[in-house]
Design an enzyme around this catalytic site. Sequence first.
Site, PDB file in Angstrom:
ATOM      1  N   THR A  10     -12.875  -5.530   6.895  1.00 46.33           N
ATOM      2  CA  THR A  10     -12.417  -5.617   8.278  1.00 46.33           C
ATOM      3  C   THR A  10     -12.480  -4.272   9.006  1.00 46.33           C
ATOM      4  O   THR A  10     -12.277  -4.217  10.215  1.00 46.33           O
ATOM      5  CB  THR A  10     -10.983  -6.173   8.342  1.00 46.33           C
ATOM      6  OG1 THR A  10     -10.145  -5.420   7.456  1.00 46.33           O
ATOM      7  CG2 THR A  10     -10.949  -7.635   7.948  1.00 46.33           C
TER       8      THR A  10
ATOM      9  N   GLY B 216       0.059  -5.442   5.980  1.00 50.54           N
ATOM     10  CA  GLY B 216       0.523  -4.261   5.261  1.00 50.54           C
ATOM     11  C   GLY B 216       1.440  -3.394   6.080  1.00 50.54           C
ATOM     12  O   GLY B 216       2.642  -3.611   6.135  1.00 50.54           O
ATOM     13  N   ARG B 217       0.862  -2.409   6.763  1.00 50.08           N
ATOM     14  CA  ARG B 217       1.651  -1.404   7.459  1.00 50.08           C
ATOM     15  C   ARG B 217       2.640  -1.944   8.482  1.00 50.08           C
ATOM     16  O   ARG B 217       3.744  -1.394   8.605  1.00 50.08           O
ATOM     17  CB  ARG B 217       0.708  -0.374   8.106  1.00 50.08           C
ATOM     18  CG  ARG B 217       0.136   0.608   7.100  1.00 50.08           C
ATOM     19  CD  ARG B 217      -1.044   1.369   7.658  1.00 50.08           C
ATOM     20  NE  ARG B 217      -2.233   0.527   7.730  1.00 50.08           N
ATOM     21  CZ  ARG B 217      -3.437   0.959   8.100  1.00 50.08           C
ATOM     22  NH1 ARG B 217      -3.589   2.222   8.459  1.00 50.08           N
ATOM     23  NH2 ARG B 217      -4.467   0.147   8.114  1.00 50.08           N
TER      24      ARG B 217
ATOM     25  N   THR C  62     -19.567  -6.397 -17.409  1.00 48.27           N
ATOM     26  CA  THR C  62     -18.431  -5.513 -17.146  1.00 48.27           C
ATOM     27  C   THR C  62     -17.369  -6.217 -16.318  1.00 48.27           C
ATOM     28  O   THR C  62     -16.163  -6.112 -16.596  1.00 48.27           O
ATOM     29  CB  THR C  62     -18.915  -4.239 -16.428  1.00 48.27           C
ATOM     30  OG1 THR C  62     -19.811  -3.542 -17.292  1.00 48.27           O
ATOM     31  CG2 THR C  62     -17.755  -3.328 -16.070  1.00 48.27           C
TER      32      THR C  62
ATOM     33  N   ASP D 235      -5.983  -6.594  -5.658  1.00 50.08           N
ATOM     34  CA  ASP D 235      -7.105  -6.375  -4.751  1.00 50.08           C
ATOM     35  C   ASP D 235      -7.886  -5.137  -5.192  1.00 50.08           C
ATOM     36  O   ASP D 235      -7.707  -4.042  -4.657  1.00 50.08           O
ATOM     37  CB  ASP D 235      -6.554  -6.197  -3.328  1.00 50.08           C
ATOM     38  CG  ASP D 235      -7.621  -5.865  -2.304  1.00 50.08           C
ATOM     39  OD1 ASP D 235      -8.794  -6.209  -2.540  1.00 50.08           O
ATOM     40  OD2 ASP D 235      -7.273  -5.258  -1.268  1.00 50.08           O
ATOM     41  N   LEU D 236      -8.785  -5.325  -6.184  1.00 51.35           N
ATOM     42  CA  LEU D 236      -9.585  -4.213  -6.694  1.00 51.35           C
ATOM     43  C   LEU D 236     -11.062  -4.350  -6.364  1.00 51.35           C
ATOM     44  O   LEU D 236     -11.843  -3.456  -6.653  1.00 51.35           O
ATOM     45  CB  LEU D 236      -9.412  -4.091  -8.214  1.00 51.35           C
ATOM     46  CG  LEU D 236      -7.991  -3.817  -8.702  1.00 51.35           C
ATOM     47  CD1 LEU D 236      -7.978  -3.676 -10.224  1.00 51.35           C
ATOM     48  CD2 LEU D 236      -7.398  -2.572  -8.045  1.00 51.35           C
ATOM     49  N   LYS D 237     -11.448  -5.483  -5.823  1.00 53.89           N
ATOM     50  CA  LYS D 237     -12.837  -5.694  -5.370  1.00 53.89           C
ATOM     51  C   LYS D 237     -13.845  -5.358  -6.470  1.00 53.89           C
ATOM     52  O   LYS D 237     -14.733  -4.501  -6.303  1.00 53.89           O
ATOM     53  CB  LYS D 237     -13.118  -4.864  -4.111  1.00 53.89           C
ATOM     54  CG  LYS D 237     -12.180  -5.162  -2.950  1.00 53.89           C
ATOM     55  CD  LYS D 237     -12.450  -4.252  -1.772  1.00 53.89           C
ATOM     56  CE  LYS D 237     -11.527  -4.536  -0.598  1.00 53.89           C
ATOM     57  NZ  LYS D 237     -10.114  -4.194  -0.885  1.00 53.89           N
TER      58      LYS D 237
ATOM     59  N   LYS E 210       0.338  -8.049  -2.409  1.00 57.13           N
ATOM     60  CA  LYS E 210      -0.973  -7.497  -2.749  1.00 57.13           C
ATOM     61  C   LYS E 210      -0.820  -6.095  -3.321  1.00 57.13           C
ATOM     62  O   LYS E 210      -0.215  -5.218  -2.706  1.00 57.13           O
ATOM     63  CB  LYS E 210      -1.883  -7.454  -1.524  1.00 57.13           C
ATOM     64  CG  LYS E 210      -3.291  -6.946  -1.835  1.00 57.13           C
ATOM     65  CD  LYS E 210      -4.206  -7.041  -0.629  1.00 57.13           C
ATOM     66  CE  LYS E 210      -4.034  -5.885   0.320  1.00 57.13           C
ATOM     67  NZ  LYS E 210      -4.525  -4.595  -0.250  1.00 57.13           N
TER      68      LYS E 210
ATOM     69  N   HIS F 137     -16.877  -4.905  -8.713  1.00 52.56           N
ATOM     70  CA  HIS F 137     -18.293  -4.914  -8.341  1.00 52.56           C
ATOM     71  C   HIS F 137     -19.058  -4.091  -9.377  1.00 52.56           C
ATOM     72  O   HIS F 137     -19.061  -2.866  -9.332  1.00 52.56           O
ATOM     73  CB  HIS F 137     -18.449  -4.311  -6.939  1.00 52.56           C
ATOM     74  CG  HIS F 137     -19.843  -4.424  -6.378  1.00 52.56           C
ATOM     75  ND1 HIS F 137     -20.169  -3.977  -5.122  1.00 52.56           N
ATOM     76  CD2 HIS F 137     -20.990  -4.935  -6.892  1.00 52.56           C
ATOM     77  CE1 HIS F 137     -21.443  -4.202  -4.885  1.00 52.56           C
ATOM     78  NE2 HIS F 137     -21.966  -4.779  -5.955  1.00 52.56           N
ATOM     79  N   ASP F 138     -19.688  -4.783 -10.326  1.00 49.12           N
ATOM     80  CA  ASP F 138     -20.426  -4.109 -11.392  1.00 49.12           C
ATOM     81  C   ASP F 138     -21.337  -5.145 -12.026  1.00 49.12           C
ATOM     82  O   ASP F 138     -21.460  -6.268 -11.528  1.00 49.12           O
ATOM     83  CB  ASP F 138     -19.441  -3.505 -12.410  1.00 49.12           C
ATOM     84  CG  ASP F 138     -19.977  -2.234 -13.072  1.00 49.12           C
ATOM     85  OD1 ASP F 138     -21.140  -2.269 -13.532  1.00 49.12           O
ATOM     86  OD2 ASP F 138     -19.251  -1.239 -13.141  1.00 49.12           O
TER      87      ASP F 138
ATOM     88  N   ASP G 103       0.848  -1.193   0.000  1.00 48.72           N
ATOM     89  CA  ASP G 103       0.000   0.000   0.000  1.00 48.72           C
ATOM     90  C   ASP G 103       0.886   1.247   0.000  1.00 48.72           C
ATOM     91  O   ASP G 103       0.983   1.985   0.988  1.00 48.72           O
ATOM     92  CB  ASP G 103      -0.933  -0.024   1.207  1.00 48.72           C
ATOM     93  CG  ASP G 103      -1.950  -1.152   1.111  1.00 48.72           C
ATOM     94  OD1 ASP G 103      -2.321  -1.517  -0.029  1.00 48.72           O
ATOM     95  OD2 ASP G 103      -2.364  -1.671   2.158  1.00 48.72           O
TER      96      ASP G 103
END
Length: 242
Positions: free
Chosen positions: A126, A217-218, A71, A62-64, A35, A66-67, A13
């Site tokens: 989360t 991540g962080r 598409t 990781d783009l999730k 990721k 949703h359409d 990230d």
Amino acid sequence: MEGIRERLIVALDVDEASRACRLAECLAPWVGMFKVGMQLFYGQGPAVVEALRRTGARVFLDLKLHDIPRTVAGASRVLARLGVSMFNVHAAGGAEMMRAAAEAAREEAAAMGLPPPLVLAVTVLTSIDQEAFARELGFGGRISEKVVAWALLARECGLDGVVASAREAAAIRQSCGPDFLIVTPGIRPAGAPAGDQKRVATPAEALKAGATHLVVGRPVTEAADPVEAVKGLLAEIKDSWG
């Protein structure tokens, strides 16, 4: 250590492709996958995935998605051509959308002679707690009930697994069987702050609950020494697994 490292996914990230690639190169011996989320992908585009793959890194995009199904199917074909190892769609998009994503990705990968990417369904983020789940999103019942319902739907649609909090992992494992992937974000080393995450877990807690992959991540990317941070995580994973 090989089997242990395959369970660890580090979230890149960051804003710059050069920094992402440096992190991937130095962490590669200890990390199974990296990721790439919205921050990095939207800033740098598909080229960052290609650059990471040139380092030998496996990429979880990781783009999730949703359409509408058409598409999402088209987007899934593009992601398969990029050679990502894993990507996700949102379970809230429904059964037709999830089936379209999985089928399109596998067809495109086969046509390109590439390994098919693992396709996951995102359940409840989360960062959402029970109060926000009910008051802001308007869902009835418990978060765990919705997560399990979406996980079962994803399995019926031919997806490989879900992205879910470790707090729901045990219920997902019981409902979806031993071969279903459970990728758990919100992982924090013992004693680390939760940050903006609400439903967090340590590596040991996630694995004991049935998670197959841990996303961190962080605690790694913002550490003074990312390699030492990863080694510490691997030690926690080894202790809980072995």
